[in-house]
Design a protein around this motif. Structure first.
Motif, mmCIF file in Angstrom:
data_model
loop_
_atom_site.group_PDB
_atom_site.id
_atom_site.type_symbol
_atom_site.label_atom_id
_atom_site.label_comp_id
_atom_site.label_asym_id
_atom_site.label_seq_id
_atom_site.Cartn_x
_atom_site.Cartn_y
_atom_site.Cartn_z
ATOM 1 N N SER A 1 -12.501 -10.762 2.549
ATOM 2 C CA SER A 1 -11.747 -10.544 1.326
ATOM 3 C C SER A 1 -12.509 -11.119 0.130
ATOM 4 O O SER A 1 -13.595 -11.696 0.266
ATOM 5 C CB SER A 1 -10.373 -11.203 1.442
ATOM 6 O OG SER A 1 -10.520 -12.598 1.651
ATOM 7 N N LYS B 1 -0.092 -1.819 7.142
ATOM 8 C CA LYS B 1 -1.263 -1.792 8.008
ATOM 9 C C LYS B 1 -1.018 -2.521 9.310
ATOM 10 O O LYS B 1 -0.097 -3.347 9.431
ATOM 11 C CB LYS B 1 -2.457 -2.419 7.291
ATOM 12 C CG LYS B 1 -2.246 -3.882 6.912
ATOM 13 C CD LYS B 1 -3.410 -4.411 6.104
ATOM 14 C CE LYS B 1 -3.207 -5.872 5.722
ATOM 15 N NZ LYS B 1 -3.208 -6.765 6.873
ATOM 16 N N GLU C 1 -7.033 -4.317 3.893
ATOM 17 C CA GLU C 1 -6.360 -3.232 3.180
ATOM 18 C C GLU C 1 -7.349 -2.165 2.715
ATOM 19 O O GLU C 1 -7.046 -0.975 2.781
ATOM 20 C CB GLU C 1 -5.590 -3.800 1.987
ATOM 21 C CG GLU C 1 -4.406 -4.671 2.384
ATOM 22 C CD GLU C 1 -3.615 -5.143 1.189
ATOM 23 O OE1 GLU C 1 -4.062 -4.879 0.050
ATOM 24 O OE2 GLU C 1 -2.560 -5.776 1.372
ATOM 25 N N VAL C 2 -8.523 -2.591 2.247
ATOM 26 C CA VAL C 2 -9.512 -1.617 1.784
ATOM 27 C C VAL C 2 -9.958 -0.716 2.930
ATOM 28 O O VAL C 2 -10.072 0.506 2.780
ATOM 29 C CB VAL C 2 -10.717 -2.343 1.151
ATOM 30 C CG1 VAL C 2 -11.789 -1.348 0.750
ATOM 31 C CG2 VAL C 2 -10.273 -3.146 -0.060
ATOM 32 N N ASN D 1 -2.481 -3.001 -3.580
ATOM 33 C CA ASN D 1 -3.299 -4.185 -3.844
ATOM 34 C C ASN D 1 -4.777 -3.926 -3.617
ATOM 35 O O ASN D 1 -5.632 -4.628 -4.171
ATOM 36 C CB ASN D 1 -2.851 -5.343 -2.948
ATOM 37 C CG ASN D 1 -1.472 -5.851 -3.310
ATOM 38 O OD1 ASN D 1 -1.022 -5.672 -4.434
ATOM 39 N ND2 ASN D 1 -0.793 -6.471 -2.368
ATOM 40 N N TYR D 2 -5.103 -2.923 -2.793
ATOM 41 C CA TYR D 2 -6.507 -2.671 -2.489
ATOM 42 C C TYR D 2 -7.275 -2.281 -3.748
ATOM 43 O O TYR D 2 -8.507 -2.472 -3.824
ATOM 44 C CB TYR D 2 -6.617 -1.568 -1.424
ATOM 45 C CG TYR D 2 -6.776 -0.190 -1.979
ATOM 46 C CD1 TYR D 2 -8.035 0.395 -2.110
ATOM 47 C CD2 TYR D 2 -5.676 0.541 -2.418
ATOM 48 C CE1 TYR D 2 -8.178 1.650 -2.634
ATOM 49 C CE2 TYR D 2 -5.816 1.791 -2.925
ATOM 50 C CZ TYR D 2 -7.068 2.357 -3.042
ATOM 51 O OH TYR D 2 -7.204 3.609 -3.568
ATOM 52 N N GLU D 3 -6.582 -1.710 -4.749
ATOM 53 C CA GLU D 3 -7.260 -1.316 -5.983
ATOM 54 C C GLU D 3 -7.840 -2.545 -6.685
ATOM 55 O O GLU D 3 -8.972 -2.494 -7.196
ATOM 56 C CB GLU D 3 -6.278 -0.602 -6.908
ATOM 57 C CG GLU D 3 -5.795 0.741 -6.379
ATOM 58 C CD GLU D 3 -4.797 1.404 -7.295
ATOM 59 O OE1 GLU D 3 -5.037 2.543 -7.715
ATOM 60 O OE2 GLU D 3 -3.764 0.776 -7.589
ATOM 61 N N GLN E 1 -8.718 -5.300 -5.162
ATOM 62 C CA GLN E 1 -9.829 -5.750 -4.329
ATOM 63 C C GLN E 1 -11.066 -4.886 -4.548
ATOM 64 O O GLN E 1 -12.187 -5.388 -4.573
ATOM 65 C CB GLN E 1 -9.413 -5.716 -2.865
ATOM 66 C CG GLN E 1 -8.283 -6.667 -2.521
ATOM 67 C CD GLN E 1 -7.941 -6.656 -1.048
ATOM 68 O OE1 GLN E 1 -8.682 -6.127 -0.235
ATOM 69 N NE2 GLN E 1 -6.804 -7.224 -0.693
ATOM 70 N N ALA E 2 -10.862 -3.577 -4.712
ATOM 71 C CA ALA E 2 -12.004 -2.687 -4.940
ATOM 72 C C ALA E 2 -12.678 -2.999 -6.279
ATOM 73 O O ALA E 2 -13.916 -3.027 -6.375
ATOM 74 C CB ALA E 2 -11.543 -1.234 -4.891
ATOM 75 N N MET F 1 0.841 -1.192 0.000
ATOM 76 C CA MET F 1 0.000 0.000 0.000
ATOM 77 C C MET F 1 0.875 1.239 0.000
ATOM 78 O O MET F 1 1.999 1.213 0.504
ATOM 79 C CB MET F 1 -0.924 0.022 1.222
ATOM 80 C CG MET F 1 -1.974 -1.046 1.236
ATOM 81 S SD MET F 1 -2.993 -0.929 2.720
ATOM 82 C CE MET F 1 -1.791 -1.362 3.960
#
Length: 484
Positions: A363, A240, A246-247, A279-281, A283-284, A91
């Motif tokens: 997740s 984190k 992460e999101v 990486n959250y992108e 997941q989003a 992140m």
């Protein structure tokens, strides 16, 4: 296994003993006495129980400010993270601006602001400095060059040959080729004072030092110039807190930064902007797709049940197993986050270690497990309901007592097949739940909701017959009112 005495101390070959409780020391394996009825010998400290404990110890003793914690599979996973995010962390914040100085000023301000985010480890927040590398600048003095009749090309050729080297020839050794270059030795070109003594031939044949026609100084410049979408860019990386998604971390960090900007506590230079990356992108984006796929799967299951039983009422009765299984999946996810769940020792093995029990975030893998659960969870209901339907066609009950007798008869005949179907599914999921190694970080969260849902879904062998009975009795009463 090795021999121990009554006090639990290991018996050594020289008849001395070693008890780990008295203090840790290295004991060679050949100093122990093998015994099938003895105990296993561990060279680890008592608090080290599994590989996660080892990794936590490594992280704790190598906690260096400005460095994010590395993943367990360092060479492979770290490379994957860099390829997917462009940063050396899962992140971060990409800071773009008109020049490197403004980007560095904004990056340092964001670095301080991110340390106040509760779900971010303050020691891992670090702005990757872009300015600070030492460079040697050679500024040509054109007036002095004109006095000696020199051109810029003449000086560039001399400097390039002295510092970079001049290719003379190429040697051939078998199938290999090696270029031969001629340049000044390192001791004559490693600092500005030595570079100023480089001899430059003039048009008149005289030779002068480079320092007479150029100013040589040290200066600070960019270590690496990075750009994205035609904008210069810098990175603020962070990690984190454990057991946080992460999101959720990115959303919280975005709220904190926006609040600081609104109150004036955080001020960015003119032309500097930022956006979160990592990486959250992925997941989003996957979450947006799942917001469409999950309702579509549920609607498709209802339609298939309707085509099978030719009635939306019957379809929703059998679809009730989905709601029960959905609740079971969330119950098991909640239990995985409780410290007392399966805290049972079987011999020298703790069940929490066997099933790798730890808090599980919602997740993408978990939601994929729920999608699989939705399709599997209707099997018992369909198995039970289809036989009840066939029993009603065969007996054609017309009274409440006959309906209940038919439901009980059909239900008893299908309890064993339904239990066997559920048991086979649960047994098949056990190897996945206890798996370790590569891929287990995806497969275990995926199988948890499926296992928990199928475990609770056995209730449908009672729910479906009850709902079927209520529906049939209601239909009989409705038909009786019409006849009256």
């Amino acid at each position: 296994r090795f021999k121990v005495n009554r006090d639990g101390a290991y018996v050594l070959i020289d008849q001395s003993t070693y008890n780990p409780k008295d203090g840790f020391r290295l004991i060679p394996a050949d100093s122990l006495v093998a015994d099938r009825g003895g105990e296993y010998f561990r060279q680890w400290r008592p608090e080290i129980k599994n590989e996660d404990d080892i990794w936590k110890e490594i992280i704790n003793v190598s906690h260096i400010p400005g460095l994010t914690s590395a993943p367990k599979l360092q060479p492979i996973e770290a490379r994957t993270v860099m390829l997917s995010t462009g940063m050396r962390a899962p992140m971060g914040v990409k800071v773009s601006g008109p020049n490197l100085e403004a980007i560095e000023q904004g990056g340092k301000a964001l670095e301080e602001a991110l340390k106040d985010v509760p779900s971010v480890l303050p020691s891992t927040v670090f702005y990757d400095r872009a300015v600070g590398a030492p460079y040697i600048e050679i500024n040509l003095n054109r007036q002095h060059m004109a006095r000696y009749g020199l051109t810029v090309a003449d000086l560039q050729d001399v400097i390039g040959a002295a510092v970079g080297g001049m290719p003379l020839t190429t040697t051939v050794e078998g199938r290999e080729r090696f270029p031969v270059r001629l340049r000044y030795p390192r001791e004559l070109r490693e600092n500005p004072e030595e570079l100023a003594r480089i001899i430059v031939p003039t048009a008149t044949g005289a030779q002068i030092p480079l320092g007479d026609v150029a100013d040589i100084t040290y200066t600070r410049g960019a270590q690496m110039i990075q750009s994205e979408n035609t904008f210069l860019i810098g990175y603020v990386i962070f990690d984190k807190v454990a057991d946080k998604a992460e999101v959720d971390v990115v959303q919280e960090a975005r709220r904190v930064l926006q609040e600081k900007i609104r109150t004036g506590e955080l001020e960015l230079p003119k032309g500097v902007s930022y956006h979160f990356a990592g990486n959250y992108e992925q997941q989003a984006r996957a979450a947006k797709r799942l917001s469409i796929l999950i309702p579509a799967c549920l609607v498709l299951i209802i339609l298939i049940l309707h085509f099978q039983f030719k009635s939306f009422t019957a379809a929703f009765i059998h679809f009730s197993g989905v709601f029960v299984a959905f609740a079971g999946g969330f119950i098991l996810l909640w239990l995985y986050g409780q410290p007392w769940f399966l805290d049972i020792n079987l011999g020298d093995v703790n069940l929490r270690d066997v099933f790798q029990i730890h808090p599980i975030n919602l997740s993408i893998a978990v939601w994929v497990g729920f999608i699989a659960l939705f399709g599997i969870s209707t099997s018992d209901g369909v198995l039970m309901g289809s036989f009840i339907h066939d029993t009603f066609l065969e007996r054609n009950p017309q009274t409440k007592e006959e309906i209940r007798e038919a439901v009980v008869f059909a239900g008893l005949r299908r309890v064993r097949p339904a239990a066997m179907t559920t048991s086979v599914t649960l047994i098949a999921l056990l190897p996945i739940l206890t798996s370790t190694g590569r891929g287990s970080d995806i497969m275990v969260p995926m199988s948890i909701p499926t296992f928990g849902g199928m475990l609770i879904q056995t209730m449908t062998i009672f729910i479906v017959p009850v709902l079927q009975c209520m529906w049939r009795e209601w239909a009989i009463r409705k038909q009786g009112h019409k006849n009256e």
